[in-house]
Structures are given as structure tokens and as C-alpha cells.
Motif scaffolding. Structure first.
Motif, PDB file in Angstrom:
ATOM      1  N   THR A 184      30.897  95.330  11.711  1.00  0.00           N
ATOM      2  CA  THR A 184      31.834  95.188  10.610  1.00  0.00           C
ATOM      3  C   THR A 184      33.238  95.148  11.186  1.00  0.00           C
ATOM      4  OG1 THR A 184      31.957  97.586  10.339  1.00  0.00           O
ATOM      5  CG2 THR A 184      30.327  96.422   9.006  1.00  0.00           C
ATOM      6  N   ALA A 185      34.167  94.690  10.367  1.00  0.00           N
ATOM      7  CA  ALA A 185      35.564  94.703  10.788  1.00  0.00           C
ATOM      8  C   ALA A 185      35.996  96.140  11.034  1.00  0.00           C
ATOM      9  CB  ALA A 185      36.437  94.056   9.718  1.00  0.00           C
ATOM     10  N   GLN A 186      36.670  96.365  12.127  1.00  0.00           N
ATOM     11  CA  GLN A 186      37.014  97.732  12.520  1.00  0.00           C
ATOM     12  C   GLN A 186      38.403  97.774  13.132  1.00  0.00           C
ATOM     13  OE1 GLN A 186      34.042  99.728  14.923  1.00  0.00           O
ATOM     14  NE2 GLN A 186      35.604 100.931  15.969  1.00  0.00           N
ATOM     15  N   ARG A 187      39.148  98.775  12.740  1.00  0.00           N
ATOM     16  CA  ARG A 187      40.448  99.062  13.351  1.00  0.00           C
ATOM     17  C   ARG A 187      40.479 100.561  13.595  1.00  0.00           C
ATOM     18  NH1 ARG A 187      39.919  94.415  12.645  1.00  0.00           N
ATOM     19  NH2 ARG A 187      41.392  92.837  11.889  1.00  0.00           N
ATOM     20  N   GLU A 188      40.505 100.949  14.848  1.00  0.00           N
ATOM     21  CA  GLU A 188      40.466 102.368  15.167  1.00  0.00           C
ATOM     22  C   GLU A 188      41.486 102.678  16.247  1.00  0.00           C
ATOM     23  OE1 GLU A 188      36.834 105.332  15.602  1.00  0.00           O
ATOM     24  OE2 GLU A 188      37.126 104.217  17.474  1.00  0.00           O
ATOM     25  N   VAL A 189      42.229 103.753  16.057  1.00  0.00           N
ATOM     26  CA  VAL A 189      43.228 104.206  17.018  1.00  0.00           C
ATOM     27  C   VAL A 189      42.979 105.681  17.302  1.00  0.00           C
ATOM     28  CG1 VAL A 189      45.687 104.569  17.465  1.00  0.00           C
ATOM     29  CG2 VAL A 189      44.938 102.520  16.240  1.00  0.00           C
ATOM     30  N   GLY A 738      41.682 122.416  27.513  1.00  0.00           N
ATOM     31  CA  GLY A 738      41.575 122.127  26.091  1.00  0.00           C
ATOM     32  C   GLY A 738      41.984 120.696  25.804  1.00  0.00           C
ATOM     33  N   ARG A 739      41.288 120.067  24.844  1.00  0.00           N
ATOM     34  CA  ARG A 739      41.587 118.677  24.472  1.00  0.00           C
ATOM     35  C   ARG A 739      41.627 118.549  22.960  1.00  0.00           C
ATOM     36  NH1 ARG A 739      37.543 117.881  28.287  1.00  0.00           N
ATOM     37  NH2 ARG A 739      36.018 117.487  26.623  1.00  0.00           N
ATOM     38  N   ALA A 740      42.510 117.703  22.472  1.00  0.00           N
ATOM     39  CA  ALA A 740      42.587 117.398  21.040  1.00  0.00           C
ATOM     40  C   ALA A 740      42.791 115.894  20.889  1.00  0.00           C
ATOM     41  CB  ALA A 740      43.734 118.169  20.366  1.00  0.00           C
ATOM     42  N   THR A 741      42.048 115.299  19.964  1.00  0.00           N
ATOM     43  CA  THR A 741      42.130 113.850  19.749  1.00  0.00           C
ATOM     44  C   THR A 741      42.173 113.576  18.252  1.00  0.00           C
ATOM     45  OG1 THR A 741      40.790 113.475  21.735  1.00  0.00           O
ATOM     46  CG2 THR A 741      41.096 111.618  20.244  1.00  0.00           C
ATOM     47  N   LEU A 742      43.181 112.846  17.811  1.00  0.00           N
ATOM     48  CA  LEU A 742      43.285 112.391  16.426  1.00  0.00           C
ATOM     49  C   LEU A 742      42.737 110.978  16.350  1.00  0.00           C
ATOM     50  CD1 LEU A 742      44.269 112.835  13.507  1.00  0.00           C
ATOM     51  CD2 LEU A 742      46.487 111.894  14.222  1.00  0.00           C
ATOM     52  N   GLU A 743      41.728 110.776  15.486  1.00  0.00           N
ATOM     53  CA  GLU A 743      41.055 109.487  15.364  1.00  0.00           C
ATOM     54  C   GLU A 743      41.344 108.899  13.995  1.00  0.00           C
ATOM     55  OE1 GLU A 743      36.966 110.252  16.197  1.00  0.00           O
ATOM     56  OE2 GLU A 743      37.375 111.166  18.153  1.00  0.00           O
ATOM     57  N   MET A 744      41.836 107.659  14.001  1.00  0.00           N
ATOM     58  CA  MET A 744      42.248 107.002  12.751  1.00  0.00           C
ATOM     59  C   MET A 744      41.580 105.648  12.643  1.00  0.00           C
ATOM     60  SD  MET A 744      46.293 107.941  13.173  1.00  0.00           S
ATOM     61  CE  MET A 744      46.183 107.620  14.950  1.00  0.00           C
ATOM     62  N   ARG A 745      40.992 105.378  11.454  1.00  0.00           N
ATOM     63  CA  ARG A 745      40.366 104.086  11.172  1.00  0.00           C
ATOM     64  C   ARG A 745      41.091 103.418  10.017  1.00  0.00           C
ATOM     65  NH1 ARG A 745      35.794 107.438  12.127  1.00  0.00           N
ATOM     66  NH2 ARG A 745      34.598 106.757  13.970  1.00  0.00           N
ATOM     67  N   PHE A 746      41.231 102.119  10.117  1.00  0.00           N
ATOM     68  CA  PHE A 746      41.956 101.364   9.085  1.00  0.00           C
ATOM     69  C   PHE A 746      41.087 100.232   8.558  1.00  0.00           C
ATOM     70  CE2 PHE A 746      44.916 102.995  12.259  1.00  0.00           C
ATOM     71  CZ  PHE A 746      45.747 103.761  11.471  1.00  0.00           C
TER      72      PHE A 746
END
Length: 746
Positions: A184-189, A738-746
Motif C-alpha cells: 500500500t502507499a506508505q509514508r513513514e518517518v 537507552g534508545r528512543a524512536t518516534l515513528e510517524m506514518r502519513f
């Protein structure tokens, strides 16, 4: 029983069409004769009923269901394979793919735990485990450790060799498949950061994919940057045969620097007429590493070294790129031709500047400039078709050529009391390879399937350069292979058996007789030189396993394997013109054995109404013996004797929170490398935890903590002769990260 991989999509599509047809047509074709007989027998009754008052008859709903069991390559393929999914790869938010491997059952990562360690199956690395990128070997200068998990679609663990892949896989094969599918169309940052006491590293990634008619595309991009500053103390001792200490040194070493890089992986796919597809995939990796090391050697007892203080600077830049064009052509009667061609290139440039002091006086000022380039072309192809009933035949080729140019110049400054030593060394190497194979997978019964393959593989290596004569070597290996899978009747259990012939080819670096010198030359810090007469190691192997599937996603398995290796390669050490030199040599035979146990299941499979917890555990025990090295502890390739993993994952009922933990254990201990050489493998205990919180379908936060036990690593090497035992021990402190990741989909 599921046939071969190449036929499965076609059969699944056929089954889907058949099921849809049943839902639309009033009478399924498969039952036409039966239905016709029933209609004819019912005709007299219809005539009698026509004379009676008619009542409205209820409409009868007939539901016809067709289902195909979910395909699981581990369970259904005759050739044994374990697939690590994209979800499992991304679970802990790792920034390096080597961190992913330490949690995979039966796989261990060597080294000090600071990244860059070799990946091992059955505890064996250094060429015994084959690492592939999209089914092909990556160039020698490319480090898998620089590969971001975000560009990986899946990881395939193949413990028993198959003809389709190269049989340079005595321990097994790990195939890293880059992202391909565009569903599917995907936009992820993604934006992330990692922090520990000795380093910090921000990172980011972007994933784009879409379709436009017959064309689809995807783009994966990642970047990272990090800095570090850490201590790595070293202890050196010399004990005479009487047990008295004759030399003691302590090295205070501080390493600092930074690394940065980027991965790009664009892919374009076209669906052509007749079911053909054309795919272009490119992968680009750019890296830079800057290093500063400062060490001071304090000699408390005995003769001090040639230089007691070293100040070192290094700047290395590398670029690797590869592009492939893949054409899949559908032929008649279910046949298919899958052909691929690709080109690759790699360039690495480094500057090493070293200042060596003796009693605070500058004794050596040297600059080493190095540059390595590689250009390669490769082509692979496979023709597959159904043959007779329940047969899937395929045959193909794998060919390529690689050109390598390596230059290294060393310039020393003119200093009082020292004669400057300048050198200009370089070499060119050409590696040509060709492989032809054929394989057949067929179902003898619905429960019994057999795989047979034969592969011929030839490699020719030619090198020439300054300071040594032209060296050429050609080797070829026939590899017959057989595997079978039998599903026991009236149960969900199954057994596997495989017979293989594999080999380990010498790397170009081990064949080129160019010499790399050590500043403080000794038995534990020797010069290094390749051996143009080095021959491949050959191995005959057997694998057997029992698998028990006792519920949805529930598995218990036990596996055993053995390899007999001839032409074993070990590191020889000898004295030449007053300097110690290490070089690989063929010497003797070796045997390695392994037992692996694994369990994974949802907690609900054993406890009714249990929360959504998935449990997994494994343990692997490895033994090996090299016949030309006296025991005890004469293990092959410093093999990891014992490894174990345990993990649990929890998912809340609303699906918004996912959390879990993983513990990985790697045993170590003393190793006898040669008659005069011993080593020590550090024991590793890695405890990692993670949590994923989904705020909305578009936004989620992933946090993880690794090395919660702050595990240190120890490296030890020793040389024993009539003068005593010279020992060198390095300590690599470990820190929690320690690690932190912000995941964003559009």
C-alpha cells in the motif's frame, strides 16, 4: 504438503479463483455428476408435489468455504529455513543489524559487544557462516554492521545448504533481504537517539512507497551519526617456566571518535504483459569514521617496549553501491524464468597518522595512506517448472567477476637517530566465479517430501603487486545435497534430515602475500601476511531435527548436526628475520557437532484466558576438535561452546501497548589455537527491554534499554614456549544504553 517456493504463488492464486468461483456458480464443477444424479432422482417427487398446494419454501443458504493453511516456510518447506520477519527485526529499535542477530536462536555475535562482531551459526564465524545480501555476497570491504535494520524486509537463516545459494556455508547461510514489497502507499518517518556513558548517536529514517498503474516504487533511507569516548586498558605479563613473573606492563588506552553514514535503497517494479515483472533495485551505503587513540605503556617489571607512548589518528571514508535488474518471465505449463544482472562498486580511503614516543622523545612519525577500490559484475538465473506429478524442478547459474585494487603507502619523517622507512605497497586482484546447479523438490506422499540438488562452483583468484610475484589459484567443488521432510501421521509433528557437502574458500586478503607490520612486534602482536597456496576447506555434514507444532504459533524443536572438515585453516606463527609473522595455513582435519533446542508459544496455549504474552527460548551446545592442535580446548575457530536466549513479549488487549524483554547468553572460556598459542573468549550476558506505545495509528513511540547488566568483555591471547608464557589481556568496559524512536506514518 506445500510444493516448492516458485510454484506456491501460482497454486495459491488458482485456489483463490476456485473458491471465488464456488461462491458465484450455483453448482461446483467438481460435484456436477453427483448433483445431476440427485436432480434426476428427485424429478418424480417434483411432479407429485406440483399437484399439491404450494407453500412458500424457505430460502436455503449454502455456504461453501475454502481455506489454505497459512504458509510457514519453516514448517512447510522441504529445505529447512527460518525466516525472521520485519516486525521481529524492528521490535527493539536497534540501529545496527548485529544487535538484531544476538537475539535470534542459534545465532551468536562475536567481538566485544561494541558492534562490528562477526555473525556466527553453530558458534562458527570467519567464513564458516555465509552472509548474503539479497542472495549475493557483499564485497569484502562492506561491513554488515553499517546496515540499518529499517532497510531490511526479512532475514533468512538456512542451516543446511541448498543448491540455489553458494555452498560456501559450512556452518550455514544468513541471507539479508532488503525491502521489496509495495503493498500500500506508505509514508513513514522515524527519528531516534541513543545514549550511554561512553557514546551517543542520533539517527533517522524515511520510508516511501506507492503505486501508479503497472508501476510501483519504494525508497528507504537512513542516516546516523555518533560519538564515543571510552577506555580500553591492556595488561601484559611474561611468566617463566618456573612460574616466576619476569615482565609486567599496564597500558592505559583511551579511544575516542565519531562515525556517520547513510543508506539509500530505491526500488522500482513494473508489471508487464503476460504476467512478467521487471524490477530495479539499488543500494547505496556511505560511511565515515574518525578515530583518535592515545595509549601509554607503563613497564613495572622487565624490558620496556620499543615505544612506550602512541598517539594515533585515523580518518576513513567508504562508499558502496550496487544496482540490480531482475526480470521474471512466465512461460507455458507453469514454467518461469527468473534472471538478474547487477553491477557493484566500492571505494574506501583512509589516512593513518601515528606518533610513537620513547621516554617522552619522539621516535617515529609515520603517515599511512590506503585506498581500496572494487568493481564487480554478477548475474544469476533460475529456470523452474513443474515436472511430472508433484515435482518442482529448477536449474540455474550464478556467475561474477570482481576486480580489486589496493594501495598502501607509508612515509616516515626524518628524525634524529632513526632511519626513515618508506614503503609503497599495493596489489591488484581478480576473482572470477561460476556456479551451475540443478535441484528438484517433490512430494512422494502428502506427508513426505524430498529435495535433491547438485551444485558445481569454481573460483579463480589472481593477484599481483609490489614486493611479491604474481599468484594465481583456481579451485572447484562439487556439492551434492539432499534433504527430506516427513510429517508424522495423526499428529502435527515432523522430522527432517539433510546430507550436505560444503566448503570454505580462502578470502582474497588471505591469499595475497602482502605484509602488514605491527609497531611493537611480538608473538601476541605479530605482522600479518597472506598465503597464496591456501586451499579451500571441505566439509561433509549431516543435519537432523524433530519439530512439534502443538498449537497456534506454538513450536518445540530439537536439532543436531555434525561436520567433518578436511584441509582445516589455522593461523600459523613463525619468526622471520627477527620479526614474528602470522599467516594462514592448511593443516589437518576438524570435527564439529551441535545440538539446538527451541521453544516458542503464546502463553494462552498452556494457560486458559492468559494475557497476550508470547514466550520464546532456545539453547545451543557446540563441540569441535582440531586434530593437529593438542587439547584440551582445541576448538575450531574459537567456537562458541554454549549459547542461549530467552524472551517474552506482551501486547495489551487494545493493541496500543507492546512490551517485552530478551536475555542472550554466550559462553566462552580458554581456547587452544595452536601448540604455542592460546586465547580466551569472553562470556557475554545481554539483557534488553523495550516498549512500544501507539498514540494513534499514525504516531507511536518506541523505547529500549540494552545491556542492562553493563556487561564487560575480555580478550586474552598467550604464547607459550621454552622461555615461558607471554600473555596479553584487553578489557572492554560495557555500558547500559537507552534508545528512543518516534515513528510517524502519513
Amino acid at each position: 504438503m506445500r510444493p516448492s517456493n516458485s510454484l506456491y504463488p501460482l497454486q495459491l492464486a488458482t485456489l483463490t479463483v476456485a473458491v471465488l468461483s464456488t461462491a458465484v456458480l450455483p453448482v461446483p464443477a467438481a460435484h456436477a455428476d453427483t448433483v445431476q444424479t440427485l436432480l434426476e432422482s428427485a424429478e418424480p417427487k417434483k411432479q407429485e408435489q406440483a399437484q399439491l398446494p404450494q407453500r412458500p419454501e424457505p430460502v436455503q443458504t449454502v455456504e461453501i468455504k475454502g481455506s489454505a493453511a497459512t504458509y510457514d516456510p519453516r514448517r512447510d518447506d522441504t529445505a529447512s529455513k527460518v525466516v525472521v520477519s520485519d516486525e521481529e527485526i524492528r521490535r527493539y529499535g536497534d540501529t545496527s543489524v548485529t544487535d538484531v542477530f544476538k537475539r535470534i536462536p542459534g545465532v551468536t555475535v562475536g567481538g566485544s559487544g561494541r558492534g562490528g562482531g562477526d555473525i556466527r551459526i553453530r558458534g562458527l564465524g570467519s567464513g564458516y557462516t555465509q552472509i548474503l545480501l539479497n542472495g549475493e555476497r557483499a564485497p569484502a570491504g562492506f561491513s554488515i554492521d553499517t546496515l540499518s535494520p529499517d532497510v531490511i524486509e526479512r532475514i533468512e537463516i538456512v542451516r543446511a545448504a541448498s543448491a540455489e545459494f553458494s555452498t560456501q556455508s559450512i556452518a550455514g547461510t544468513i541471507n539479508i533481504v532488503l525491502k521489496r514489497a509495495v503493498k500500500t502507499a506508505q509514508r513513514e518517518v522515524k527519528l531516534g537517539a541513543a545514549k550511554s556513558a561512553d557514546q551517543n548517536s542520533p539517527s533517522g529514517s524515511v520510508q516511501l512507497s506507492d503505486k501508479n498503474g503497472a508501476m510501483s516504487y519504494s525508497l528507504s533511507g537512513n542516516f546516523w551519526r555518533g560519538t564515543y569516548d571510552r577506555a580500553s586498558p591492556v595488561e601484559e605479563t611474561l611468566v617463566d617456566p618456573a612460574g616466576e613473573l619476569r615482565m609486567a606492563r599496564h597500558t592505559r588506552q583511551q579511544d575516542s571518535g565519531r562515525w556517520e553514514g547513510i543508506n539509500l535503497s530505491p526500488r522500482v517494479n513494473w508489471n508487464l504483459a503476460g504476467g512478467d515483472t521487471l524490477t530495479s533495485q539499488t543500494f547505496v551505503n556511505v560511511n565515515r569514521n574518525v578515530y583518535h587513540g592515545y595509549e601509554v605503556r607503563d613497564t613495572e617489571l622487565g624490558t620496556p617496549p620499543r615505544f612506550d607512548t602512541r598517539d594515533m589518528y585515523n580518518d576513513n571514508r567508504s562508499v558502496f553501491a550496487r544496482t540490480d535488474l531482475n526480470w521474471v518471465h512466465r512461460l507455458g505449463e507453469g514454467a518461469k524464468l527468473d534472471a538478474k544482472a547487477g553491477i557493484s562498486g566500492m571505494r574506501s580511503k583512509g589516512t593513518w597518522h601515528e606518533f610513537d614516543y620513547r621516554a617522552a622523545a619522539l621516535g617515529r612519525d609515520a603517515v599511512v595512506l590506503s585506498e581500496t577500490t572494487e568493481q564487480g559484475f554478477s548475474t544469476q538465473g533460475k529456470y523452474s517448472r513443474p515436472l511430472f506429478d508433484d515435482h518442482a524442478l529448477s536449474m540455474g547459474w550464478d556467475a561474477g567477476v570482481m576486480l580489486r585494487d589496493d594501495s598502501r603507502t607509508e612515509d616516515e619523517a626524518d628524525l634524529p637517530g632513526r632511519t626513515a622507512v618508506d614503503s609503497d605497497e599495493g596489489y591488484e586482484a581478480k576473482v572470477t566465479r561460476l556456479a551451475l546447479y540443478a535441484q528438484d523438490e517433490w512430494n512422494l506422499t502428502p506427508r513426505w517430501s524430498v529435495y535433491a540438488g547438485l551444485r558445481w562452483e569454481g573460483i579463480e583468484t589472481t593477484s599481483e603487486g609490489d614486493g611479491f610475484d604474481t599468484a594465481s589459484q583456481a579451485n572447484s567443488v562439487w556439492s551434492p545435497l539432499a534433504q527430506t521432510l516427513y510429517k508424522l501421521p495423526d499428529s502435527r509433528d515432523q522430522v527432517r534430515l539433510a546430507l550436505t557437502r560444503t566448503y570454505k574458500a580462502p578470502s582474497p586478503n588471505n591469499l595475497v602475500p602482502r605484509r602488514f607490520t605491527s609497531t611493537n612486534n611480538s608473538q601476541t602482536e605479530p605482522d600479518r601476511r597472506g598465503n597464496p597456496d591456501l586451499q579451500p576447506e571441505l566439509a561433509s555434514g549431516i543435519d537432523a531435527s524433530y519439530e512439534h507444532y502443538w498449537g497456534e504459533s506454538a513450536l518445540l524443536s530439537a536439532a543436531a548436526s555434525m561436520r567433518r572438515i578436511s584441509g582445516y585453516t589455522r593461523q600459523g606463527l613463525f619468526l622471520e628475520n627477527g620479526r614474528w609473522i602470522a599467516t594462514p595455513v592448511n593443516n589437518g582435519n576438524a570435527v564439529t557437532r551441535s545440538i539446538e533446542l527451541e521453544a516458542k508459544f503464546p502463553l494462552a496455549a498452556v494457560i486458559a484466558d492468559a494475557p497476550g504474552i508470547d514466550v520464546r527460548a532456545s539453547v545451543a551446545r557446540n563441540w569441535s576438535r582440531v586434530d593437529v592442535v593438542p587439547g584440551p580446548d582445541n576448538r575450531l575457530d574459537q567456537q562458541t561452546p554454549l549459547s542461549a536466549t530467552f524472551g517474552a513479549d506482551y501486547r495489551s488487549r487494545d493493541g496500543r501497548l507492546t512490551t517485552g524483554a530478551s536475555f542472550a547468553f554466550r559462553d566462552g572460556g580458554p581456547v587452544r589455537i595452536d601448540v604455542n598459542q592460546t586465547g580466551y573468549q569472553s562470556i557475554r550476558r545481554d539483557l534488553d527491554v523495550y516498549a512500544l506505545w501507539k498514540f494513534t495509528p499514525q504516531y507511536q513511540l518506541r523505547v529500549a534499554v540494552s545491556n542492562l547488566l553493563s556487561q564487560d568483555s575480555v580478550s586474552d591471547s598467550a604464547y607459550l614456549d621454552e622461555n615461558g608464557t607471554l600473555r596479553r589481556t584487553s578489557i572492554y568496559p560495557g555500558y547500559t544504553q537507552g534508545r528512543a524512536t518516534l515513528e510517524m506514518r502519513f
